[in-house]
Design a protein around this motif. Structure first.
Motif, PDB file in Angstrom:
ATOM      1  N   TYR A  46       0.819  -1.208   0.000  1.00 41.55           N
ATOM      2  CA  TYR A  46       0.000   0.000   0.000  1.00 41.55           C
ATOM      3  C   TYR A  46       0.850   1.254   0.000  1.00 41.55           C
ATOM      4  CZ  TYR A  46      -3.777  -3.142   1.413  1.00 41.55           C
ATOM      5  OH  TYR A  46      -4.691  -4.148   1.473  1.00 41.55           O
ATOM      6  N   LEU A  47       0.393   2.238  -0.766  1.00 41.72           N
ATOM      7  CA  LEU A  47       1.010   3.548  -0.812  1.00 41.72           C
ATOM      8  C   LEU A  47      -0.049   4.550  -0.378  1.00 41.72           C
ATOM      9  CD1 LEU A  47       3.295   5.519  -1.628  1.00 41.72           C
ATOM     10  CD2 LEU A  47       2.419   5.401  -3.980  1.00 41.72           C
ATOM     11  N   ALA A  48       0.212   5.245   0.711  1.00 40.53           N
ATOM     12  CA  ALA A  48      -0.751   6.218   1.223  1.00 40.53           C
ATOM     13  C   ALA A  48      -0.841   7.401   0.266  1.00 40.53           C
ATOM     14  CB  ALA A  48      -0.347   6.687   2.617  1.00 40.53           C
ATOM     15  N   GLU A  49      -2.066   7.729  -0.107  1.00 37.65           N
ATOM     16  CA  GLU A  49      -2.285   8.857  -1.007  1.00 37.65           C
ATOM     17  C   GLU A  49      -2.480  10.128  -0.173  1.00 37.65           C
ATOM     18  OE1 GLU A  49      -4.658   9.772  -5.120  1.00 37.65           O
ATOM     19  OE2 GLU A  49      -5.432   8.224  -3.810  1.00 37.65           O
ATOM     20  N   ILE A  50      -1.525  11.024  -0.266  1.00 37.66           N
ATOM     21  CA  ILE A  50      -1.554  12.290   0.465  1.00 37.66           C
ATOM     22  C   ILE A  50      -1.742  13.386  -0.579  1.00 37.66           C
ATOM     23  CG2 ILE A  50      -0.314  13.832   2.032  1.00 37.66           C
ATOM     24  CD1 ILE A  50      -0.826  11.148   3.353  1.00 37.66           C
ATOM     25  N   GLU A  51      -2.937  13.968  -0.641  1.00 41.04           N
ATOM     26  CA  GLU A  51      -3.224  14.974  -1.666  1.00 41.04           C
ATOM     27  C   GLU A  51      -3.332  16.384  -1.102  1.00 41.04           C
ATOM     28  OE1 GLU A  51      -5.815  12.800  -5.032  1.00 41.04           O
ATOM     29  OE2 GLU A  51      -6.855  13.092  -3.119  1.00 41.04           O
ATOM     30  N   LEU A  52      -3.946  16.516   0.072  1.00 40.43           N
ATOM     31  CA  LEU A  52      -4.178  17.843   0.637  1.00 40.43           C
ATOM     32  C   LEU A  52      -2.977  18.368   1.409  1.00 40.43           C
ATOM     33  CD1 LEU A  52      -7.816  17.279   1.927  1.00 40.43           C
ATOM     34  CD2 LEU A  52      -7.082  18.288  -0.249  1.00 40.43           C
ATOM     35  N   ALA A  61      -3.976   8.852   7.385  1.00 41.97           N
ATOM     36  CA  ALA A  61      -3.228   7.794   6.692  1.00 41.97           C
ATOM     37  C   ALA A  61      -2.524   6.888   7.697  1.00 41.97           C
ATOM     38  CB  ALA A  61      -2.218   8.401   5.723  1.00 41.97           C
ATOM     39  N   LEU A  62      -1.994   7.482   8.751  1.00 40.32           N
ATOM     40  CA  LEU A  62      -1.344   6.681   9.794  1.00 40.32           C
ATOM     41  C   LEU A  62      -2.372   5.812  10.524  1.00 40.32           C
ATOM     42  CD1 LEU A  62       1.081   9.417  11.163  1.00 40.32           C
ATOM     43  CD2 LEU A  62       1.741   7.346   9.907  1.00 40.32           C
ATOM     44  N   GLN A  63      -3.544   6.377  10.792  1.00 39.93           N
ATOM     45  CA  GLN A  63      -4.599   5.597  11.451  1.00 39.93           C
ATOM     46  C   GLN A  63      -5.082   4.451  10.558  1.00 39.93           C
ATOM     47  OE1 GLN A  63      -7.311   8.860  12.506  1.00 39.93           O
ATOM     48  NE2 GLN A  63      -6.976   8.316  14.666  1.00 39.93           N
ATOM     49  N   ARG A  64      -5.202   4.690   9.253  1.00 44.71           N
ATOM     50  CA  ARG A  64      -5.580   3.609   8.326  1.00 44.71           C
ATOM     51  C   ARG A  64      -4.517   2.518   8.312  1.00 44.71           C
ATOM     52  NH1 ARG A  64      -6.650   7.820   4.687  1.00 44.71           N
ATOM     53  NH2 ARG A  64      -5.046   7.053   3.278  1.00 44.71           N
ATOM     54  N   SER A  65      -3.262   2.920   8.382  1.00 46.40           N
ATOM     55  CA  SER A  65      -2.165   1.946   8.427  1.00 46.40           C
ATOM     56  C   SER A  65      -2.257   1.111   9.699  1.00 46.40           C
ATOM     57  CB  SER A  65      -0.813   2.670   8.380  1.00 46.40           C
ATOM     58  OG  SER A  65      -0.688   3.428   7.208  1.00 46.40           O
ATOM     59  N   GLN A  66      -2.539   1.776  10.814  1.00 45.25           N
ATOM     60  CA  GLN A  66      -2.693   1.049  12.067  1.00 45.25           C
ATOM     61  C   GLN A  66      -3.880   0.089  11.994  1.00 45.25           C
ATOM     62  OE1 GLN A  66      -3.094   3.423  15.624  1.00 45.25           O
ATOM     63  NE2 GLN A  66      -2.576   1.674  16.914  1.00 45.25           N
ATOM     64  N   ALA A  67      -4.965   0.507  11.359  1.00 42.08           N
ATOM     65  CA  ALA A  67      -6.136  -0.355  11.206  1.00 42.08           C
ATOM     66  C   ALA A  67      -5.792  -1.597  10.374  1.00 42.08           C
ATOM     67  CB  ALA A  67      -7.285   0.418  10.576  1.00 42.08           C
ATOM     68  N   LEU A  68      -4.978  -1.429   9.330  1.00 46.11           N
ATOM     69  CA  LEU A  68      -4.534  -2.588   8.535  1.00 46.11           C
ATOM     70  C   LEU A  68      -3.734  -3.551   9.398  1.00 46.11           C
ATOM     71  CD1 LEU A  68      -3.370  -1.000   5.160  1.00 46.11           C
ATOM     72  CD2 LEU A  68      -5.327  -2.505   5.509  1.00 46.11           C
ATOM     73  N   PHE A  69      -2.879  -2.979  10.232  1.00 46.46           N
ATOM     74  CA  PHE A  69      -2.085  -3.811  11.136  1.00 46.46           C
ATOM     75  C   PHE A  69      -2.978  -4.506  12.163  1.00 46.46           C
ATOM     76  CE2 PHE A  69       0.236  -4.057  15.219  1.00 46.46           C
ATOM     77  CZ  PHE A  69       1.124  -5.061  14.874  1.00 46.46           C
ATOM     78  N   GLY A 116       7.484  -1.569  11.873  1.00 43.23           N
ATOM     79  CA  GLY A 116       7.548  -1.952  10.467  1.00 43.23           C
ATOM     80  C   GLY A 116       6.218  -1.892   9.755  1.00 43.23           C
ATOM     81  N   VAL A 117       5.272  -1.167  10.303  1.00 46.22           N
ATOM     82  CA  VAL A 117       3.953  -1.041   9.678  1.00 46.22           C
ATOM     83  C   VAL A 117       3.980   0.027   8.587  1.00 46.22           C
ATOM     84  CG1 VAL A 117       1.515  -0.476  10.099  1.00 46.22           C
ATOM     85  CG2 VAL A 117       2.788  -1.850  11.760  1.00 46.22           C
ATOM     86  N   VAL A 118       4.732   1.099   8.810  1.00 43.74           N
ATOM     87  CA  VAL A 118       4.859   2.161   7.802  1.00 43.74           C
ATOM     88  C   VAL A 118       6.330   2.440   7.535  1.00 43.74           C
ATOM     89  CG1 VAL A 118       2.681   3.294   8.431  1.00 43.74           C
ATOM     90  CG2 VAL A 118       4.817   4.109   9.434  1.00 43.74           C
ATOM     91  N   ASP A 119       6.567   2.981   6.364  1.00 43.23           N
ATOM     92  CA  ASP A 119       7.889   3.464   5.977  1.00 43.23           C
ATOM     93  C   ASP A 119       7.682   4.878   5.459  1.00 43.23           C
ATOM     94  OD1 ASP A 119      10.625   3.537   5.301  1.00 43.23           O
ATOM     95  OD2 ASP A 119      10.192   2.850   3.262  1.00 43.23           O
TER      96      ASP A 119
END
Length: 163
Positions: A46-52, A61-69, A116-119
């Motif tokens: 997954y690549l977090a989409e940061i537009e704003l 995006a960090l919370q979504r990553s934590q939810a995936l974990f 190791g959940v996000v880079d």
């Protein structure tokens, strides 16, 4: 893989029906394994989409990553962490001198990075334009020469998908 295909071809060309059957089964298993491996990789990259480019978007995006974990989709110390390639004002949130103001976001990013959940990577081109030095970033954050090019590479060459 080529050696395996050569073995399958030799088995298939033999006079024995059992060897031919074995070759067909081996080829089918290889094909099914390749599909499962590819699907598993796509589902985990997954690549977090940061537009704003806001703190709220970064935190989300960090919370979504934590939810995936938390859901088990990402393993602890995964070899395919969620990638965050930052190239906008959201980087200011992560700077060492701004830690007290943005403690919750920085702590979550550091925790997820440690497991190791996000880079997290920051664009060096953006940093030069914003007059940000790499020494101002926390140690868990790396850099890339040009953020948009890194995103394109991850999507096109590494099989990442936006999330």
């Amino acid at each position: 893989m080529l050696r395996l295909l050569a073995v399958v071809a030799l088995l298939f060309l033999s006079d024995s029906l059992i060897r031919r059957w074995f070759a067909i089964c081996l080829l089918a298993l290889c094909f099914c394994g390749s599909i499962a491996h590819a699907e598993g990789d796509d589902a985990r990259r997954y690549l977090a989409e940061i537009e704003l480019h806001t703190e709220a978007e970064l935190f989300a995006a960090l919370q979504r990553s934590q939810a995936l974990f938390d859901s088990g989709t990402l393993a602890l110390h995964s070899d395919q962490p969620v990638r965050l390639v930052l190239h906008g004002p959201e980087v200011f949130v992560l700077l060492l001198q701004n830690y007290q103001q943005h403690k919750q976001t920085v702590d979550l990013a550091a925790q997820l990075s440690a497991f190791g959940v996000v880079d997290v990577k920051v664009c060096e081109t953006w940093m030069r334009g914003a007059k940000v030095n790499a020494a101002e970033l926390p140690p868990f954050i790396g850099t890339v020469p040009f953020g948009p090019a890194e995103e394109k590479r991850l999507l096109d060459e590494e099989g990442y998908i936006w999330f």
